[in-house]
Design a protein around this motif. Sequence first.
Motif, mmCIF file in Angstrom:
data_model
loop_
_atom_site.group_PDB
_atom_site.id
_atom_site.type_symbol
_atom_site.label_atom_id
_atom_site.label_comp_id
_atom_site.label_asym_id
_atom_site.label_seq_id
_atom_site.Cartn_x
_atom_site.Cartn_y
_atom_site.Cartn_z
ATOM 1 N N UNK A 4 -71.186 -12.405 8.125
ATOM 2 C CA UNK A 4 -72.626 -12.184 8.111
ATOM 3 C C UNK A 4 -73.204 -12.784 6.830
ATOM 4 N N UNK A 5 -74.177 -13.654 6.969
ATOM 5 C CA UNK A 5 -74.750 -14.350 5.815
ATOM 6 C C UNK A 5 -75.384 -13.364 4.845
ATOM 7 N N UNK A 6 -76.207 -12.464 5.358
ATOM 8 C CA UNK A 6 -76.987 -11.576 4.497
ATOM 9 C C UNK A 6 -76.121 -10.488 3.868
ATOM 10 N N UNK A 7 -75.155 -9.982 4.623
ATOM 11 C CA UNK A 7 -74.234 -8.983 4.066
ATOM 12 C C UNK A 7 -73.405 -9.584 2.943
ATOM 13 N N UNK A 11 -73.135 -8.590 -0.999
ATOM 14 C CA UNK A 11 -71.846 -8.337 -1.655
ATOM 15 C C UNK A 11 -71.697 -9.156 -2.927
ATOM 16 N N UNK A 12 -72.151 -10.391 -2.902
ATOM 17 C CA UNK A 12 -72.099 -11.223 -4.109
ATOM 18 C C UNK A 12 -72.950 -10.606 -5.217
ATOM 19 N N UNK A 13 -74.138 -10.132 -4.852
ATOM 20 C CA UNK A 13 -75.028 -9.540 -5.849
ATOM 21 C C UNK A 13 -74.452 -8.252 -6.425
ATOM 22 N N UNK A 14 -73.717 -7.509 -5.593
ATOM 23 C CA UNK A 14 -73.090 -6.263 -6.056
ATOM 24 C C UNK A 14 -71.900 -6.552 -6.961
ATOM 25 N N UNK A 15 -71.111 -7.547 -6.569
ATOM 26 C CA UNK A 15 -69.882 -7.861 -7.323
ATOM 27 C C UNK A 15 -70.166 -8.587 -8.623
ATOM 28 N N UNK A 30 -80.425 -14.962 -11.315
ATOM 29 C CA UNK A 30 -79.110 -14.420 -10.952
ATOM 30 C C UNK A 30 -79.062 -13.988 -9.489
ATOM 31 N N UNK A 31 -77.854 -13.605 -9.066
ATOM 32 C CA UNK A 31 -77.681 -13.061 -7.720
ATOM 33 C C UNK A 31 -78.425 -11.734 -7.572
ATOM 34 N N UNK A 32 -78.506 -10.958 -8.653
ATOM 35 C CA UNK A 32 -79.270 -9.715 -8.610
ATOM 36 C C UNK A 32 -80.752 -10.017 -8.403
ATOM 37 N N UNK A 207 -70.429 -17.492 -4.276
ATOM 38 C CA UNK A 207 -70.707 -17.069 -5.646
ATOM 39 C C UNK A 207 -70.926 -18.186 -6.647
ATOM 40 N N UNK A 208 -71.330 -19.352 -6.178
ATOM 41 C CA UNK A 208 -71.554 -20.476 -7.078
ATOM 42 C C UNK A 208 -72.985 -20.550 -7.576
#
Length: 495
Positions: A4-7, A11-15, A30-32, A207-208
């Motif tokens: 899933x693209x959005x999930x 996950x990237x933003x959380x990690x 940032x991802x956040x 995560x790039x």
Amino acid sequence: MIKNILTTLTQQATAQPDQLAFDYLGQTNTYADLEHRSNSVANYLKTCHLTAKSPVMVYGGQTFDMLVAFIGCAKAGHAYIPVDTNSSTDRLTSIMHTARPELVIAVEPLPIKVTVPVTTHADLNNIYQTLPINFKSKTALDDTFYIIFTSGTTGNPKGVQITQRNLLSFVNWMSADFNFMKRDVLLQPPFSFDLSVMALYPTLMNGGTLRVLPQTVTANFSTMFTTLASLPLQIWVSTPSLVDICLLDPYFDQQHYPELSTFLFCGEELTPQTASKLNQRFPQAHIVNTYGPTEATVAMTAVEITPEILQTYDRLPIGYVKPGTQVTIDSASVNEPGEIIIAGFNVSKGYLNNPAKTKSAFFETNGLQAYCTGDLGYFDHNLLFYKGRVDFQIKLNGYRIELEEVNHFLSEVTLLKQGVAVPKYDQNHKVSQLLAVVVPKSAQQPSQVALRQALAGKLMPYMVPQRFIFRDSLPHNVNGKVDIKALISEVNAHA
């Protein structure tokens, strides 16, 4: 495997919330930032009470706010339509007419008047500050994720609908075959050009960091060379035309870009000359040629162009077909080129609000969606080769252009009685120029500048012919139509 693209983006933003996702000439996010702002946009869209799954047009350049709007739309269950600031007013009006969006997000000022609500850049800033930064997405795999409008006949662009399932088919292949994990990736094409997707989602899913090279920079070669030298690039995504320009810079080499390890090309034909020069400058890098129409989600074949391939073929292969995709060649003989037919989970459901065009280009086979590309090709063992177009659709500098669309607007130029767009090919079978053979309305020929100005407000800049050839009349075929093939042969007789 990404499911899933959005999930996965959440996950990237959380990690790694502080990991850079986007770098626009030193302005970073940032991802956040992406997660929180896109959630706010999704919450805002829910308050707009739009019809379920209706598309939203997003207008602007290559900025972070555009990306935020894309993801926010997808999270709220609305496909986004990216439209670039270089779009002509006629094109914008046509897209609005075809897509019938109930909302426009204008990251930059919209140059046309519309009858639907417009969310401005100032509105976005207010949305970021006032609306919740949490949102639970329920976007399904077969929901349309984005819609990219390509060139169309009779002046009407076609909106290619790409579902999340289509996008996952592409992203999982890219992630498996090319190392996007926490890599710095060049993002150069405008978002309205589907080549940008090759950089966008494989990078974000792994995560790039996307390093943006906007059109304002590429317009000036000196500025572009200086800017590129400052970017920590590891993966390069572009058309071959951009790298041809970069090779004019003597410092564009492995020594000055030591981390640049992979070049991914799509959008137009990669010539042996370009690949050879690049191989000499970057002997340690992987040079990858890919192919695919927008209707098959960016690309679906790939092959590394090695010195051995350069020595073997005069015209480079466009690649091996990716797993899960089927390609057949519709030809009268096994040994002859034929139309490339693509089937698989990567194939679009069709054109938005255009059932006639959808029916003529798409069909189902063995439970899979299939698309007739209009491209001619053939297989040599498992390697696919490109041989040109079935119709009069061309690619110039990576942009797909239907000659009929240019012809439509040539017919509206008051200075002309008649006009036909004609491609000029170089010795590598690549379109080097778009010309127009025209019949003036009066005895006095209009200037080249006047004709370009007459088309400037109607066509995208890359679709305006670079030179006009004047004739007293145009040749006709037995059906009484202008003989475009004869004109193409004429202008290329001394190529």
